[in-house]
Motif scaffolding. Sequence first.
Motif, PDB file in Angstrom:
ATOM      1  N   ALA A 170       8.927   3.429  -0.492  1.00  0.00           N
ATOM      2  CA  ALA A 170       8.103   4.291  -1.338  1.00  0.00           C
ATOM      3  C   ALA A 170       8.895   5.499  -1.794  1.00  0.00           C
TER       4      ALA A 170
ATOM      5  N   ASP B  76      -2.067   1.361  -7.222  1.00  0.00           N
ATOM      6  CA  ASP B  76      -2.273   0.572  -6.004  1.00  0.00           C
ATOM      7  C   ASP B  76      -3.263   1.350  -5.143  1.00  0.00           C
TER       8      ASP B  76
ATOM      9  N   HIS C 230       8.333   0.601   4.763  1.00  0.00           N
ATOM     10  CA  HIS C 230       7.456   0.837   3.612  1.00  0.00           C
ATOM     11  C   HIS C 230       7.593   2.269   3.116  1.00  0.00           C
ATOM     12  N   ARG C 231       7.699   3.221   4.046  1.00  0.00           N
ATOM     13  CA  ARG C 231       7.852   4.614   3.638  1.00  0.00           C
ATOM     14  C   ARG C 231       9.188   4.839   2.941  1.00  0.00           C
TER      15      ARG C 231
ATOM     16  N   SER D 113      -4.648   0.964  -2.199  1.00  0.00           N
ATOM     17  CA  SER D 113      -4.350   1.166  -0.782  1.00  0.00           C
ATOM     18  C   SER D 113      -3.276   2.233  -0.604  1.00  0.00           C
ATOM     19  N   GLN D 114      -2.277   2.242  -1.484  1.00  0.00           N
ATOM     20  CA  GLN D 114      -1.245   3.267  -1.404  1.00  0.00           C
ATOM     21  C   GLN D 114      -1.825   4.645  -1.737  1.00  0.00           C
TER      22      GLN D 114
ATOM     23  N   SER E 275      -3.661   5.874   1.275  1.00  0.00           N
ATOM     24  CA  SER E 275      -2.704   6.354   2.271  1.00  0.00           C
ATOM     25  C   SER E 275      -2.154   7.721   1.883  1.00  0.00           C
TER      26      SER E 275
ATOM     27  N   GLN F 260       9.275   0.018  -3.500  1.00  0.00           N
ATOM     28  CA  GLN F 260       8.287  -0.823  -2.847  1.00  0.00           C
ATOM     29  C   GLN F 260       7.566  -1.680  -3.882  1.00  0.00           C
TER      30      GLN F 260
ATOM     31  N   SER G 270       4.570   4.765 -10.001  1.00  0.00           N
ATOM     32  CA  SER G 270       3.348   4.420 -10.727  1.00  0.00           C
ATOM     33  C   SER G 270       3.257   5.118 -12.074  1.00  0.00           C
TER      34      SER G 270
ATOM     35  N   LEU H 212       4.363  -2.761  -5.472  1.00  0.00           N
ATOM     36  CA  LEU H 212       3.005  -2.247  -5.591  1.00  0.00           C
ATOM     37  C   LEU H 212       2.076  -3.326  -6.118  1.00  0.00           C
TER      38      LEU H 212
ATOM     39  N   PHE I  92       5.930   6.825  -4.418  1.00  0.00           N
ATOM     40  CA  PHE I  92       4.843   5.950  -4.864  1.00  0.00           C
ATOM     41  C   PHE I  92       4.263   6.423  -6.200  1.00  0.00           C
TER      42      PHE I  92
END
Length: 699
Positions: A387, A436, A383-384, A438-439, A442, A392, A533, A394, A529
Motif C-alpha cells: 500500500a 476499494d 499488504h502495508r 475494505s481498504q 481500514s 497492492q 486510487s 485493489l 492506497f
Amino acid sequence: MTLDDAEDLRRRIKALEAENVRLEALVAADVSRRKRTEMALAEREERYHTLFDSIDEGFCIIEFIDGPHGPLSDYIHVEANPAYAQHAGIPNVVGRKVRDMVPDEADGWVELYAGVLRTGVPVRFERELIATGRHLELAAFRIDPPGRRQVAVLFQDITARKGAEAALQQLNETLEARVVEAIAERKILADIVEGTNAFVQVLDNEFNWLAINSASAGEFERIFGVRPKAGDNMLGALKNQPEHRAALATIWQRALAGEEFIEIGEFGDPSRDRRHYEMRFNALRNVGGEQIGAYQFAYDVTERLREQARLLDAEEALRQSHKMEAVGQLTGGIAHDFNNLLTGIIGSLELLQTRLSQGRLSEIDRYVTAAQGASKRAAALTHRLLAFSRRQTLDPRPTDVNRLVMGMEELIRRTVGPQIALEVVTAGGLWPALIDPSQLESALLNLCINARDAMPEGGRITIETANKWLDDRAAKERDLPPGQYLSLCVTDTGTGMTPDVIARAFDPFFTTKPIGQGTGLGLSMIYGFVRQSGGQVRIYSEVGHGTTMCLYLPRYYGTAADAGAGDDRAEVVQAQTGRTILIVDDEPSVRMLVIEVLEELGYAVREAKDGPTGLRMLQSGGHIDLLITDVGLPGGMNGRQLADAARVTRPDLKVLFITGYAENAIIGNGQLGPGMRVLTKPFVMDTLARRVLDMIGEQ
C-alpha cells in the motif's frame, strides 16, 4: 356736302381706322415687352436668391439708420443667407439691429462699416466675435448709390484655423527646447544601451545591422572573427562560415517573421570556452505598425547555468542521501518485523515436527495456531508495504462513503473508548467514489486510532464528509488535477504535529509513538492506497490545537453499490463434479496446495507453470470452466496477457487472478473485465474455495 367732300371724309375715316389699327398694334407690342421684362426680372430674382442661399460663406446686407447716438449710429440687417448663422453662430438676424444683437461690440462694428459707406473703399479683415467666441474673416463693400446707405458683408468662420495657427506658433516656440530634450533623451538611451552588459543588435528585414552596441560587436568578433558595424549585412559578414551563417539566419528569420521569443543558444569553440546565451527577440515596427526589422537582447548565462547545474547535482545528491536513508530505515524495519515473525513460524514448525516424532499430538494445535498467527501478521505487513509503494492489488467498487462511515460508527466508538467523544457529520448528496471499500474502512479506522492516541487525556474526534470542487489553484495546493472530489476528514483535539513531523508522517516506519506501540506503516499505507486510487492525503495541524487528516477521493460518475459488502460465504459447500479448472503459477508449492483444495472440492484440475504453457492448454480445445492464474509469470507472458489471449477463443472464460504483487497496468489500471476477480496472496484455503465456488456458481 359735295361728292368731293364726302370722298374726302371717307378717306379721312379710313386713315383714322388705319391709324387706330397701327396704334392698337403698338399698344399690344408694348404689353408683350412689359411681360417679357417682368419675366426676366423674376428669373433674375430667383437666380439671385438661389445664389444667395447657396453661398458657403456667410453673407448679409446691412442698412444704416439714425439712432439715439446720432446719424448712422446703428444699422439693421435687411438680408442674410443661411450660412450666416453657421459661421457667426447667431440665428435669425434679418430685421435685427446690431446694437440689439451685440451691444458690447456694436460701436466697433458701426465705425468699421460706416467708413466703408462714406469712402466706398472695400475692406478685408479678421476679427473675433466676442459674443460667440468665434474668429471671422470678413470682406465688406458699399452698395451704390451711397444714398441707399447699404453695405454688403461676406465672411466665414476661421476659428479652427486660428487654433491650429496658435498651436503651430506654440510648437514653433517650444520646438527648440523639445529638440534639445529629445537629443538628451536619445543620448541617455544610447548611453544605457551602450553601457549595458546585454548584447544588443537591431536588424532590418534584409539582415542589415541598423544598430549594434559595442559589447555585442566585440562578442560577435570574439565568436566569429568578424567585427560588425551599423550598415553591414550579417549574412554577408559570415559568407565564409556557412554553418554559423545558417544557424543565425534560421533564428533571425523567426524574429523577422514577427515571432517574439526567448532562445538559449551555444556558440564558440567546443574544445575551448563554449558559451551559453539567453537571446530575447522582438519585432521592430514603425509608427504605422508595419514591421521593419527585429532586435535582440542577449545575455551570457554560462555561469548561471553552471551554477544551476551544480545546485541540481547537489540536490540530487541530497535526494539520493535521503532516499538511501529512507531505504535503510525501511529495510531495517522490515528485517526487524519479519525476523520476529519468521522466528515464530520457524520455531512453531520445528516444535511441531518434534512433538509429532515424540507422539505428543495434544500439543500440536498451539504450535499450528502460533505459526498461523505469525503468518497472518506477515501477510498484513506485506499488504502495508504494498500500500505504501502503491503496488497492492485493489478491488475498487462504486462506494457510498457516507454509508460506509455510518456502518463503521459503532466499531470506531468501541475502538477509541468512552473517554473519546465521537461526532460524525455526513454531507447530504455526497458523490460516490470508485474505491476499494475494505481498504477505505481500514484507513478510516487507522486514522481514528491515531487520533485517539494523540489524546491520552481524552478529547473529541470528528469524522466529516463533503463534496469538493477544486479549481486550478486549490487543486495545485493539493497536488491533484482540477475537478470534483469528495473528502473524508478525521479531526482530533489532540497534541498536534510540528512541521517536521508532518513532513515525515508518510515515511515508512516513522512513528512518534513509544517503542512497541506502533510500526510506523499506518499512514504510509493510507497514503499509498489513496494515491493509487487517484486521490490525495493532506495533513492540517497545529501544535496544542489538534490535527485534521483529509482524504481527497475522485468523484465517481455513476451509482454507488453497497459499501463494504462481503463476497465470501460463511461456509464452504461441496462443489458439483464435472467442472474443470486450470491453475497457472510458477511456484510449485502454490500449485500443489491449490490443486489439493480444489480436488478435495470435487473439481478436475489441470496445471501449468508459465503463461505460454497455459495458453497452449487453453487453445487445445479441452473443456475448462475457470482459469486461476498468478499475475507475475515467467516465459514472457504475464497473467493478464494470458487471460486476454485465452478470451479470444473463449470469450466467456471466468478468470481468477491470484497475486502478491501487481502493477496497475497488469490488472488493467484497477479495472477488471466482466467475469474477472482478484484474490491477493497470501490467502487461506477456505477463502480460495469460497471465491471459486462463487465464480463457478455464477455460470
